[in-house]
Design a protein around this motif. Structure first.
Motif, PDB file in Angstrom:
ATOM      1  N   ILE A   1      13.772   5.889   0.517  1.00  0.00           N
ATOM      2  CA  ILE A   1      12.543   5.422   1.167  1.00  0.00           C
ATOM      3  C   ILE A   1      12.807   4.145   1.953  1.00  0.00           C
ATOM      4  N   GLY A   2      13.574   3.227   1.352  1.00  0.00           N
ATOM      5  CA  GLY A   2      13.888   1.992   2.052  1.00  0.00           C
ATOM      6  C   GLY A   2      14.742   2.216   3.287  1.00  0.00           C
ATOM      7  N   MET A   3      15.739   3.093   3.186  1.00  0.00           N
ATOM      8  CA  MET A   3      16.604   3.373   4.334  1.00  0.00           C
ATOM      9  C   MET A   3      15.847   4.100   5.450  1.00  0.00           C
ATOM     10  N   ARG A   4      14.843   4.896   5.085  1.00  0.00           N
ATOM     11  CA  ARG A   4      14.105   5.642   6.099  1.00  0.00           C
ATOM     12  C   ARG A   4      13.029   4.791   6.769  1.00  0.00           C
ATOM     13  N   ASN A   5      12.287   4.020   5.985  1.00  0.00           N
ATOM     14  CA  ASN A   5      11.155   3.271   6.532  1.00  0.00           C
ATOM     15  C   ASN A   5      11.550   1.925   7.120  1.00  0.00           C
TER      16      ASN A   5
ATOM     17  N   LEU B   1      11.240  -0.206  -6.295  1.00  0.00           N
ATOM     18  CA  LEU B   1      10.399   0.361  -5.246  1.00  0.00           C
ATOM     19  C   LEU B   1       9.815  -0.733  -4.357  1.00  0.00           C
ATOM     20  N   GLN B   2       9.488  -1.863  -4.964  1.00  0.00           N
ATOM     21  CA  GLN B   2       8.893  -2.964  -4.218  1.00  0.00           C
ATOM     22  C   GLN B   2       9.846  -3.475  -3.134  1.00  0.00           C
ATOM     23  N   GLU B   3      11.135  -3.440  -3.394  1.00  0.00           N
ATOM     24  CA  GLU B   3      12.112  -3.914  -2.408  1.00  0.00           C
ATOM     25  C   GLU B   3      12.223  -2.983  -1.211  1.00  0.00           C
ATOM     26  N   ASN B   4      11.740  -1.752  -1.328  1.00  0.00           N
ATOM     27  CA  ASN B   4      11.986  -0.761  -0.275  1.00  0.00           C
ATOM     28  C   ASN B   4      10.715  -0.243   0.381  1.00  0.00           C
ATOM     29  N   VAL B   5       9.558  -0.818   0.067  1.00  0.00           N
ATOM     30  CA  VAL B   5       8.321  -0.389   0.710  1.00  0.00           C
ATOM     31  C   VAL B   5       7.695  -1.569   1.460  1.00  0.00           C
TER      32      VAL B   5
ATOM     33  N   VAL C   1       0.834  -1.213   0.000  1.00  0.00           N
ATOM     34  CA  VAL C   1       0.000   0.000   0.000  1.00  0.00           C
ATOM     35  C   VAL C   1       0.864   1.256   0.000  1.00  0.00           C
ATOM     36  N   GLY C   2       2.027   1.207   0.650  1.00  0.00           N
ATOM     37  CA  GLY C   2       2.897   2.375   0.677  1.00  0.00           C
ATOM     38  C   GLY C   2       3.430   2.763  -0.691  1.00  0.00           C
ATOM     39  N   GLY C   3       3.551   1.796  -1.590  1.00  0.00           N
ATOM     40  CA  GLY C   3       4.045   2.094  -2.935  1.00  0.00           C
ATOM     41  C   GLY C   3       2.997   2.636  -3.868  1.00  0.00           C
ATOM     42  N   HIS C   4       1.707   2.597  -3.457  1.00  0.00           N
ATOM     43  CA  HIS C   4       0.646   3.099  -4.322  1.00  0.00           C
ATOM     44  C   HIS C   4       0.684   4.619  -4.462  1.00  0.00           C
ATOM     45  N   LYS C   5       1.434   5.298  -3.601  1.00  0.00           N
ATOM     46  CA  LYS C   5       1.578   6.739  -3.744  1.00  0.00           C
ATOM     47  C   LYS C   5       2.328   7.111  -5.018  1.00  0.00           C
ATOM     48  N   TRP C   6       3.061   6.144  -5.564  1.00  0.00           N
ATOM     49  CA  TRP C   6       3.835   6.383  -6.780  1.00  0.00           C
ATOM     50  C   TRP C   6       3.022   6.155  -8.042  1.00  0.00           C
ATOM     51  N   ALA C   7       1.737   5.863  -7.927  1.00  0.00           N
ATOM     52  CA  ALA C   7       0.931   5.512  -9.102  1.00  0.00           C
ATOM     53  C   ALA C   7       0.900   6.644 -10.125  1.00  0.00           C
ATOM     54  N   LEU C   8       0.658   7.871  -9.658  1.00  0.00           N
ATOM     55  CA  LEU C   8       0.597   9.007 -10.582  1.00  0.00           C
ATOM     56  C   LEU C   8       1.937   9.244 -11.262  1.00  0.00           C
ATOM     57  N   LEU C   9       3.030   9.135 -10.497  1.00  0.00           N
ATOM     58  CA  LEU C   9       4.360   9.343 -11.068  1.00  0.00           C
ATOM     59  C   LEU C   9       4.692   8.268 -12.088  1.00  0.00           C
ATOM     60  N   MET C  10       4.386   7.010 -11.763  1.00  0.00           N
ATOM     61  CA  MET C  10       4.683   5.915 -12.687  1.00  0.00           C
ATOM     62  C   MET C  10       3.884   6.041 -13.978  1.00  0.00           C
ATOM     63  N   ALA C  11       2.598   6.356 -13.858  1.00  0.00           N
ATOM     64  CA  ALA C  11       1.768   6.499 -15.056  1.00  0.00           C
ATOM     65  C   ALA C  11       2.232   7.668 -15.919  1.00  0.00           C
ATOM     66  N   SER C  12       2.575   8.778 -15.289  1.00  0.00           N
ATOM     67  CA  SER C  12       3.056   9.936 -16.055  1.00  0.00           C
ATOM     68  C   SER C  12       4.372   9.624 -16.747  1.00  0.00           C
ATOM     69  N   LEU C  13       5.274   8.925 -16.055  1.00  0.00           N
ATOM     70  CA  LEU C  13       6.561   8.569 -16.649  1.00  0.00           C
ATOM     71  C   LEU C  13       6.375   7.624 -17.821  1.00  0.00           C
ATOM     72  N   MET C  14       5.464   6.668 -17.684  1.00  0.00           N
ATOM     73  CA  MET C  14       5.195   5.734 -18.766  1.00  0.00           C
ATOM     74  C   MET C  14       4.661   6.450 -20.003  1.00  0.00           C
ATOM     75  N   ILE C  15       3.688   7.337 -19.802  1.00  0.00           N
ATOM     76  CA  ILE C  15       3.119   8.075 -20.932  1.00  0.00           C
ATOM     77  C   ILE C  15       4.175   8.973 -21.570  1.00  0.00           C
ATOM     78  N   PHE C  16       4.998   9.600 -20.742  1.00  0.00           N
ATOM     79  CA  PHE C  16       6.038  10.495 -21.245  1.00  0.00           C
ATOM     80  C   PHE C  16       7.041   9.739 -22.115  1.00  0.00           C
ATOM     81  N   LEU C  17       7.581   8.625 -21.606  1.00  0.00           N
ATOM     82  CA  LEU C  17       8.568   7.851 -22.366  1.00  0.00           C
ATOM     83  C   LEU C  17       7.956   7.235 -23.610  1.00  0.00           C
ATOM     84  N   LEU C  18       6.750   6.709 -23.484  1.00  0.00           N
ATOM     85  CA  LEU C  18       6.103   6.087 -24.634  1.00  0.00           C
ATOM     86  C   LEU C  18       5.875   7.093 -25.756  1.00  0.00           C
TER      87      LEU C  18
END
Length: 227
Positions: free
Chosen positions: A116-120, A223-227, A64-81
């Motif tokens: 994020i991984g080092m902090r959490n 990200l999955q390894e650190n959340v 659930v903590g990694g779901h905050k990155w959903a907007l960033l991941m989708a924007s990056l995907m659209i941008f690169l594509l």
């Protein structure tokens, strides 16, 4: 002659202004923005459906903590594509063939996942550097190897995207040059070469989409390894 093949990867400029900035901002202007109406048109509906499906598939293995990155991941995907696909058009420039741009995207995002991984969860984040059950004699060597592999990740992200797009564009230009040279001499061979060029162009379209997806997918795995 060989130098001209690589001229397509040089950042163009007009009146001293680098046009790479225009190429980076262009993708955001070609997508329709949702209106204030309750029901959008067909294009916006299809666009939202595709983005929702991609985000749900990408966020499925994350906590659930990694779901905050959903907007960033989708924007990056659209941008690169979009940048990769627009770069296949004639007389265009592909910013993602520049290693500096790809590293500029990969390094901060990778560093954010590490922080994020080092902090959490610092214990779990440091535990990735030493697999469980490692013999005592191999502990120093494995820590060094895992640390090097950790810092190589952003370089691998940037180099993979740059190398795949650069190789495809070079191959298309080489084969298209061969078609122009063979056309007045051997029209039959030129027609066969043009068929190969068409198939290669379709393959390059697939590569442009796949490499954008792979870039974001690997980032989500980090990200999955650190959340």
């Amino acid at each position: 002659m060989m130098a001209s093949f690589f001229d397509q990867f040089a950042s163009p400029s007009f009146l001293g202004i680098p046009l790479i900035a225009l190429a980076i901002m262009l993708p955001w202007s070609i997508y329709p923005t949702p209106s204030s109406r309750w029901v959008g048109n067909r294009l916006i509906t299809v666009q939202g459906s595709i983005i929702n499906r991609f985000v749900s598939q990408l966020m499925l293995p994350l906590n659930v903590g990694g779901h905050k990155w959903a907007l960033l991941m989708a924007s990056l995907m659209i941008f690169l594509l979009t940048i990769n696909m627009l770069g296949l058009l004639p007389y265009t420039f592909t910013p993602t063939t520049q290693l500096s741009l790809n590293l500029g995207l990969a390094v901060p995002l990778w560093l954010a996942t590490v922080i994020i991984g080092m902090r959490n969860q610092p214990t779990a984040a440091l535990g990735h550097l030493l697999p469980e059950g490692t013999p005592v004699l191999l502990i120093p060597v494995l820590i060094i190897i895992e640390t090097i592999s950790l810092f190589i990740r952003p370089l691998a992200l940037g180099v993979r995207l740059t190398a795949n797009l650069t190789a495809g564009h070079l191959l298309i230009q080489l084969i298209s040059t061969a078609v122009l040279v063979l056309l007045p001499i051997m029209p039959t061979v030129a027609a066969l070469t043009a068929t190969v060029l068409l198939l290669l162009t379709l393959l390059e379209v697939a590569v442009a989409m796949i490499q954008a997806y792979v870039f974001v997918l690997l980032l989500s795995l980090y990200l999955q390894e650190n959340v």
